[in-house]
Motif scaffolding. Structure first.
Motif, PDB file in Angstrom:
ATOM      1  N   UNK A  86      11.168 -14.194  11.411  1.00 42.13           N
ATOM      2  CA  UNK A  86      11.428 -14.669  10.018  1.00 42.13           C
ATOM      3  C   UNK A  86      12.245 -13.688   9.026  1.00 42.13           C
ATOM      4  N   UNK A  87      13.589 -13.944   9.249  1.00 41.45           N
ATOM      5  CA  UNK A  87      14.784 -13.121   8.694  1.00 41.45           C
ATOM      6  C   UNK A  87      14.750 -13.229   7.225  1.00 41.45           C
ATOM      7  N   UNK A  88      14.265 -14.200   6.577  1.00 46.32           N
ATOM      8  CA  UNK A  88      14.219 -13.992   5.062  1.00 46.32           C
ATOM      9  C   UNK A  88      13.068 -13.183   4.307  1.00 46.32           C
ATOM     10  N   UNK A  89      12.258 -12.843   5.166  1.00 46.27           N
ATOM     11  CA  UNK A  89      11.019 -12.076   4.488  1.00 46.27           C
ATOM     12  C   UNK A  89      11.533 -10.466   4.516  1.00 46.27           C
ATOM     13  N   UNK A  90      11.408 -10.112   3.399  1.00 44.26           N
ATOM     14  CA  UNK A  90      11.580  -8.578   3.292  1.00 44.26           C
ATOM     15  C   UNK A  90      10.457  -7.789   3.147  1.00 44.26           C
ATOM     16  N   UNK A  91      10.533  -6.282   3.525  1.00 44.60           N
ATOM     17  CA  UNK A  91       9.488  -5.587   3.571  1.00 44.60           C
ATOM     18  C   UNK A  91       9.376  -4.386   2.372  1.00 44.60           C
ATOM     19  N   UNK A  92       8.140  -4.177   1.844  1.00 41.78           N
ATOM     20  CA  UNK A  92       7.659  -3.199   1.024  1.00 41.78           C
ATOM     21  C   UNK A  92       6.728  -2.266   1.621  1.00 41.78           C
ATOM     22  N   UNK A  93       6.986  -1.103   2.089  1.00 41.23           N
ATOM     23  CA  UNK A  93       6.011  -0.444   2.943  1.00 41.23           C
ATOM     24  C   UNK A  93       5.539   0.871   2.475  1.00 41.23           C
ATOM     25  N   UNK A  94       4.432   1.042   2.294  1.00 35.45           N
ATOM     26  CA  UNK A  94       3.810   2.431   1.754  1.00 35.45           C
ATOM     27  C   UNK A  94       2.860   3.110   2.992  1.00 35.45           C
ATOM     28  N   UNK A  95       3.338   4.374   3.300  1.00 33.85           N
ATOM     29  CA  UNK A  95       2.598   4.763   4.397  1.00 33.85           C
ATOM     30  C   UNK A  95       1.833   6.258   3.782  1.00 33.85           C
ATOM     31  N   UNK A  96       0.725   6.646   4.612  1.00 33.63           N
ATOM     32  CA  UNK A  96      -0.146   7.731   4.083  1.00 33.63           C
ATOM     33  C   UNK A  96      -1.349   7.750   4.900  1.00 33.63           C
ATOM     34  N   UNK A  97      -2.216   8.537   4.389  1.00 32.89           N
ATOM     35  CA  UNK A  97      -3.499   8.730   5.196  1.00 32.89           C
ATOM     36  C   UNK A  97      -4.238   7.323   4.657  1.00 32.89           C
ATOM     37  N   UNK A  98      -5.344   6.969   5.536  1.00 30.53           N
ATOM     38  CA  UNK A  98      -5.838   5.722   5.341  1.00 30.53           C
ATOM     39  C   UNK A  98      -6.671   5.709   4.044  1.00 30.53           C
ATOM     40  N   UNK A  99      -7.149   7.016   3.490  1.00 30.56           N
ATOM     41  CA  UNK A  99      -7.817   6.960   2.370  1.00 30.56           C
ATOM     42  C   UNK A  99      -6.930   6.653   1.259  1.00 30.56           C
ATOM     43  N   UNK A 100      -5.560   6.925   1.130  1.00 30.92           N
ATOM     44  CA  UNK A 100      -4.696   6.462   0.041  1.00 30.92           C
ATOM     45  C   UNK A 100      -4.211   5.081   0.544  1.00 30.92           C
ATOM     46  N   UNK A 101      -4.365   4.569   1.651  1.00 29.18           N
ATOM     47  CA  UNK A 101      -3.846   2.995   1.685  1.00 29.18           C
ATOM     48  C   UNK A 101      -5.034   2.278   1.220  1.00 29.18           C
ATOM     49  N   UNK A 102      -6.264   2.765   1.119  1.00 27.70           N
ATOM     50  CA  UNK A 102      -7.520   2.096   0.655  1.00 27.70           C
ATOM     51  C   UNK A 102      -7.396   1.743  -0.913  1.00 27.70           C
ATOM     52  N   UNK A 103      -6.870   3.032  -1.270  1.00 27.86           N
ATOM     53  CA  UNK A 103      -6.537   2.920  -2.878  1.00 27.86           C
ATOM     54  C   UNK A 103      -5.692   2.052  -3.268  1.00 27.86           C
ATOM     55  N   UNK A 104      -4.458   1.733  -2.701  1.00 20.56           N
ATOM     56  CA  UNK A 104      -3.550   0.769  -2.610  1.00 20.56           C
ATOM     57  C   UNK A 104      -3.983  -0.565  -2.599  1.00 20.56           C
ATOM     58  N   UNK A 105      -4.890  -0.848  -1.334  1.00 22.68           N
ATOM     59  CA  UNK A 105      -5.672  -2.043  -1.566  1.00 22.68           C
ATOM     60  C   UNK A 105      -6.511  -2.525  -2.553  1.00 22.68           C
ATOM     61  N   UNK A 106      -7.173  -1.484  -3.068  1.00 23.45           N
ATOM     62  CA  UNK A 106      -8.263  -1.644  -4.024  1.00 23.45           C
ATOM     63  C   UNK A 106      -7.455  -2.035  -5.455  1.00 23.45           C
ATOM     64  N   UNK A 107      -6.264  -1.398  -5.795  1.00 18.65           N
ATOM     65  CA  UNK A 107      -5.473  -1.762  -6.987  1.00 18.65           C
ATOM     66  C   UNK A 107      -4.671  -2.633  -6.818  1.00 18.65           C
ATOM     67  N   UNK A 108      -4.536  -3.580  -5.631  1.00 18.91           N
ATOM     68  CA  UNK A 108      -3.821  -4.432  -5.372  1.00 18.91           C
ATOM     69  C   UNK A 108      -2.458  -4.221  -5.439  1.00 18.91           C
ATOM     70  N   UNK A 109      -2.070  -3.027  -5.092  1.00 20.73           N
ATOM     71  CA  UNK A 109      -0.391  -2.842  -5.084  1.00 20.73           C
ATOM     72  C   UNK A 109       0.056  -3.166  -3.889  1.00 20.73           C
ATOM     73  N   UNK A 110      -0.701  -3.348  -2.569  1.00 21.87           N
ATOM     74  CA  UNK A 110      -0.211  -3.966  -1.369  1.00 21.87           C
ATOM     75  C   UNK A 110      -1.076  -5.034  -1.155  1.00 21.87           C
ATOM     76  N   UNK A 111      -0.464  -6.104  -0.124  1.00 18.84           N
ATOM     77  CA  UNK A 111      -1.036  -7.346   0.028  1.00 18.84           C
ATOM     78  C   UNK A 111      -1.976  -7.222   1.298  1.00 18.84           C
ATOM     79  N   UNK A 112      -1.417  -6.294   2.093  1.00 20.09           N
ATOM     80  CA  UNK A 112      -2.153  -5.966   3.785  1.00 20.09           C
ATOM     81  C   UNK A 112      -2.142  -4.538   3.894  1.00 20.09           C
TER      82      UNK A 112
END
Length: 287
Positions: A117-143
Motif C-alpha cells: 500500500x504505497x499511498x499510506x504514510x506512517x506517523x509512529x510514536x515509540x516508548x514504554x508500553x505505559x506511554x503508548x497506553x496514554x497515547x491510545x487513551x487520548x486518541x493521539x494514535x489509531x493503533x
C-alpha cells in the motif's frame, strides 16, 4: 484561533518554555510570542506567566490548551475520513508502538506493508508500553502495539507471546544465580513485575545487582563483555550476540511469557488504512 494556533498552544503546553517551543515549531521566538499575544488579545485574558526557567499556564490558558488538543484530534480525524472516501487505500497511519517491538519487528512490517500500500504514510510514536497506553487513551494514535497486560475498553488482539530469558557470556548454574553479578536496566512496570515475580518464585534472596543501565541494549553489551548476567525478552536476542540463553520457567514448569497486544477502537476500522493494516498483521503472524 486557527490550526497553527492549536499546534502552538499544544507544543508550548508540553514544553513550558517559549524558546524550546519555538524550536519545535520551526519558527522564531518573536514570531511565537506575537502569535501568543494575538491569542490573548482574541480571548481577552492572559494564558501564561513567566517563572524561573520557563512559563506556567493560567487556568484559562490550560483550558485553551485542552481545547487546542481536541481540535487537532478532530482535524486529523476529518482528514483521515476524507481520504478514506476515495477508492485507494491511503492516508496517514498513526501508530503507538512499544520500544522493543519498534526496534526489532516494526521496520520489517512497515516496509512490507508500504510495498503493498504505497499511498499510506506512517506517523509512529515509540516508548514504554505505559506511554503508548496514554497515547491510545487520548486518541493521539489509531493503533497501539503494547507489551504486557493492560486493561483496554476497545478491541484487544493478541499478536504473539514470547519467553523471558536469562542471558550470560558463559554457561551458568541457574541454582547459583543469586550469587552472580546481575545487571539491571530501566523498563516499564509490566516487564519489571514479570521479572520480579519469576525471581521471587525461584529464590528467597534478592539478586546481586552490580550495575544499573538506562536501556536494554546497554545492558546486553555489558553481558556480552562478561560483566554479569541479566534477563531480557526473547525479542531482544540476535544470533550474532553469541550469548548463552536460558528460557525462564516458574517452579511449576510454566514458562515465563510476555504478551504483545494490538489495541484500537472499533471506530478506527472505518478507515481503510487502519483496517488493511490490522488485516495485514493478522495474516502475517510470523513477521
Amino acid at each position: 484561533m486557527d490550526e497553527k494556533d492549536w499546534f502552538a498552544l499544544r507544543i508550548l503546553y508540553e514544553e513550558k518554555n517559549i524558546s524550546r517551543a519555538a524550536e519545535r515549531l520551526y519558527i522564531s521566538q518573536p514570531a511565537l510570542t506575537y502569535r501568543l499575544k494575538n491569542i490573548e488579545k482574541e480571548f481577552g485574558t492572559s494564558i501564561f506567566f513567566k517563572i524561573k526557567g520557563g512559563i506556567e499556564f493560567t487556568s484559562e490558558g490550560a483550558h485553551l490548551a485542552g481545547y487546542a488538543e481536541e481540535m487537532i484530534i478532530k482535524l486529523q480525524k476529518t482528514k483521515d475520513y476524507m481520504l478514506n472516501m476515495q477508492n485507494e487505500v491511503r492516508g496517514t497511519l498513526r501508530l503507538g508502538v512499544s520500544s522493543n517491538f519498534a526496534q526489532y519487528k516494526l521496520p520489517k512490517i512497515l516496509k512490507k506493508f508500504s510495498i503493498k500500500y504505497p499511498l499510506v504514510q506512517f506517523n509512529v510514536n515509540t516508548g514504554w508500553s505505559t506511554e503508548i497506553m496514554n497515547l491510545l487513551d487520548s486518541a493521539s494514535v489509531q493503533l497501539g502495539i503494547l507489551r504486557g497486560n493492560y486493561d483496554w475498553y476497545g478491541i484487544k488482539t493478541l499478536l504473539h507471546k514470547e519467553r523471558l530469558c536469562l542471558i550470560s557470556k558463559t554457561k551458568v548454574d541457574m541454582e547459583n544465580l543469586p550469587n552472580l553479578p546481575f545487571i539491571n536496566y530501566k523498563t516499564d512496570s509490566s516487564l519489571k513485575g514479570l521479572m520480579n515475580g519469576w525471581w521471587h518464585d525461584r529464590f528467597s534472596e534478592p539478586p546481586l545487582v552490580t550495575m544499573e543501565t538506562d536501556r536494554q541494549e546497554t545492558c546486553k553489551e555489558m553481558v556480552k563483555n562478561g560483566l554479569g548476567v541479566s534477563i531480557l525478552p526473547e525479542i531482544c536476542m540476535q544470533p550474532s550476540d553469541n550469548l548463552h540463553t536460558y528460557g525462564l520457567s516458574y517452579k511449576n514448569g510454566e514458562p515465563v511469557l510476555r504478551n504483545t497486544w494490538l489495541m484500537y477502537n472499533e471506530e478506527s476500522l472505518k478507515l481503510s488504512s487502519v483496517k488493511n493494516f490490522i488485516d495485514f498483521l493478522n495474516s502475517n503472524p510470523n513477521l
